[in-house]
Design an enzyme around this catalytic site. Structure first.
Site, PDB file in Angstrom:
ATOM      1  N   TYR A 110       0.831  -1.208   0.000  1.00  0.00           N
ATOM      2  CA  TYR A 110       0.000   0.000   0.000  1.00  0.00           C
ATOM      3  C   TYR A 110       0.858   1.248   0.000  1.00  0.00           C
ATOM      4  O   TYR A 110       2.064   1.184   0.241  1.00  0.00           O
ATOM      5  CB  TYR A 110      -0.961  -0.006   1.194  1.00  0.00           C
ATOM      6  N   ARG A 149       8.338   4.256  -4.386  1.00  0.00           N
ATOM      7  CA  ARG A 149       8.329   3.223  -3.339  1.00  0.00           C
ATOM      8  C   ARG A 149       7.283   2.150  -3.637  1.00  0.00           C
ATOM      9  O   ARG A 149       7.520   0.966  -3.383  1.00  0.00           O
ATOM     10  CB  ARG A 149       8.095   3.849  -1.969  1.00  0.00           C
ATOM     11  N   ARG A 209      -7.239 -20.664  -2.019  1.00  0.00           N
ATOM     12  CA  ARG A 209      -6.231 -20.511  -0.977  1.00  0.00           C
ATOM     13  C   ARG A 209      -5.097 -21.520  -1.132  1.00  0.00           C
ATOM     14  O   ARG A 209      -5.312 -22.733  -1.080  1.00  0.00           O
ATOM     15  CB  ARG A 209      -6.864 -20.639   0.415  1.00  0.00           C
ATOM     16  N   HIS A 225      -0.606 -21.172  -0.319  1.00  0.00           N
ATOM     17  CA  HIS A 225       0.397 -20.180   0.063  1.00  0.00           C
ATOM     18  C   HIS A 225       1.187 -19.662  -1.141  1.00  0.00           C
ATOM     19  O   HIS A 225       1.432 -18.473  -1.269  1.00  0.00           O
ATOM     20  CB  HIS A 225       1.360 -20.763   1.102  1.00  0.00           C
ATOM     21  N   LYS A 261       6.460  -1.993   1.935  1.00  0.00           N
ATOM     22  CA  LYS A 261       5.268  -1.443   2.604  1.00  0.00           C
ATOM     23  C   LYS A 261       4.086  -2.384   2.397  1.00  0.00           C
ATOM     24  O   LYS A 261       3.181  -2.117   1.596  1.00  0.00           O
ATOM     25  CB  LYS A 261       4.980  -0.031   2.079  1.00  0.00           C
ATOM     26  N   GLU A 305      11.785   2.650  14.420  1.00  0.00           N
ATOM     27  CA  GLU A 305      10.862   3.639  13.841  1.00  0.00           C
ATOM     28  C   GLU A 305       9.545   3.529  14.588  1.00  0.00           C
ATOM     29  O   GLU A 305       9.395   2.699  15.491  1.00  0.00           O
ATOM     30  CB  GLU A 305      10.659   3.379  12.345  1.00  0.00           C
TER      31      GLU A 305
HETATM   32  N1  PLP Z   1       7.316   3.843   9.065  1.00  0.00           N
HETATM   33  C1  PLP Z   1       6.190   3.119   9.025  1.00  0.00           C
HETATM   34  C2  PLP Z   1       6.181   1.783   9.673  1.00  0.00           C
HETATM   35  C3  PLP Z   1       5.049   3.608   8.358  1.00  0.00           C
HETATM   36  O1  PLP Z   1       3.924   2.868   8.314  1.00  0.00           O
HETATM   37  C4  PLP Z   1       5.091   4.899   7.783  1.00  0.00           C
HETATM   38  C5  PLP Z   1       3.930   5.471   7.099  1.00  0.00           C
HETATM   39  O2  PLP Z   1       2.859   4.942   7.067  1.00  0.00           O
HETATM   40  C6  PLP Z   1       6.277   5.626   7.859  1.00  0.00           C
HETATM   41  C7  PLP Z   1       7.382   5.070   8.494  1.00  0.00           C
HETATM   42  C8  PLP Z   1       6.390   6.978   7.228  1.00  0.00           C
HETATM   43  O3  PLP Z   1       6.438   6.876   5.836  1.00  0.00           O
HETATM   44  P1  PLP Z   1       5.950   8.027   4.866  1.00  0.00           P
HETATM   45  O4  PLP Z   1       6.694   9.260   5.275  1.00  0.00           O
HETATM   46  O5  PLP Z   1       6.356   7.561   3.525  1.00  0.00           O
HETATM   47  O6  PLP Z   1       4.478   8.167   5.040  1.00  0.00           O
END
Ligand code: PLP
Length: 287
Positions: free
Chosen positions: A33, A52, A100, A102, A149, A182
């Site tokens: 996403y 990204r 379904r 994997h 992501k 983070e």
């Molecule tokens: N880290 C995580 C785990 C995130 O889910 C997000 C944004 O959703 C970020 C960092 C920040 O990313 P961005 O600045 O691209 O929104």
């Protein structure tokens, strides 16, 4: 008129939008996403999020479901139909629907594409930033590919719930060496005792935040010093300032870590200035 979502080629009322029970995003988190901040109906940091997105898809051996130009049109149309100018727009792209199993479907199936739009109250966001937020720390329990992501966000959801129960806005994951990796949905920053900006380097297992990257350009233009190096929760509390970045939070001051104040326990001047400059730049470059 109510909210409108985009699901696999159609715009539908948000309340009626749904995906198939064998969508691989639903069963295996086999989907990625992106989230864009929207200012004045335009996508902020558009290029960074597209780059990204393509990278995340590529890491999972998936193509973009349509050209970038077509996707931009669909995103814009979603915004138009929702009649919002200040928003967050969410795009999810998955491998699709298949019995379904994997492993990937033997024959490629049509990829799933979902878009939702949520309006943002900028006045409320500014008020929140002016007050600052608290964060809590939680052990890093995620998989080794946090640079992708994906919608596999259970550890992030649990961390966020922990934050909410503690009256905090965000949770910071802390690795086995005691360093902050983070936030559950943001990147983590401090302004150290010498006034240097510090955030973790992206060789670590973290998401390469798009807001983080743009803010680095702002920091360079301002002639501020940046140190891409991890910090501990203690260092954050002893720092002059702390803040988080993300498409949802933009640049948001952090005033406490685990209930103990950062600096004076109020939003710092550097974070507030960077927030203003980031927003100015995002608006000026939005498409
Ligand atoms: N880290 C995580 C785990 C995130 O889910 C997000 C944004 O959703 C970020 C960092 C920040 O990313 P961005 O600045 O691209 O929104």
């Amino acid at each position: 008129m109510g909210r409108i979502a985009y699901v696999n080629g159609r715009f539908v009322p948000h309340s009626e939008a749904s995906v198939h029970i064998e969508d691989r995003g639903y069963q295996f988190a086999d989907a990625v996403y992106e989230v864009w901040a929207v200012f004045g109906g335009k996508l902020a940091d558009a290029e960074g999020h597209f780059v990204r997105l393509e990278r995340s898809l590529g890491e999972l051996s998936m193509p973009l479901p349509m050209s970038r130009a077509a996707l931009t049109l669909v995103l814009k149309e979603a915004l138009r139909r929702n009649r919002v100018r200040e928003a967050l727009i969410y795009l999810q792209v998955g491998r699709g629907v298949a019995p379904r199993d994997h492993a990937f479907p033997k024959e490629p199936v049509r990829q799933s594409v979902v878009i939702t739009v949520s309006g943002v109250d900028r006045t409320a966001s500014e008020a929140r930033a002016a007050k600052g937020v608290g964060v809590v720390t939680t052990p890093e329990t995620r998989w080794g590919r946090c640079d992708i992501k994906t919608v596999g966000l259970l550890p992030n959801a649990l961390a966020k719930q922990k934050a909410r129960e503690a009256g905090a806005a965000e949770a910071w994951f802390v690795d086995e060496l005691g360093f902050v990796t983070e936030g559950a949905s943001s990147n983590a920053w401090i302004v150290d005792g010498e006034g240097k900006l510090r955030t973790r380097d992206t060789n670590a297992n973290i998401l390469r935040g798009v807001t983080r990257r743009t803010l680095m350009q702002v920091i360079a233009d301002e002639g501020l010093q940046l140190d891409e190096r991890p910090f501990t929760a203690d260092e954050a509390r002893q720092a002059k300032e702390a803040f988080i970045t993300g498409a949802g939070t933009l640049v948001l001051p952090v005033i406490s870590v685990d209930g103990k104040p950062v600096g004076q326990g109020v939003p710092g001047p550097v974070a507030m200035k960077l927030r203003r400059l980031y927003i100015e730049r995002a608006k000026a470059t939005a498409i």
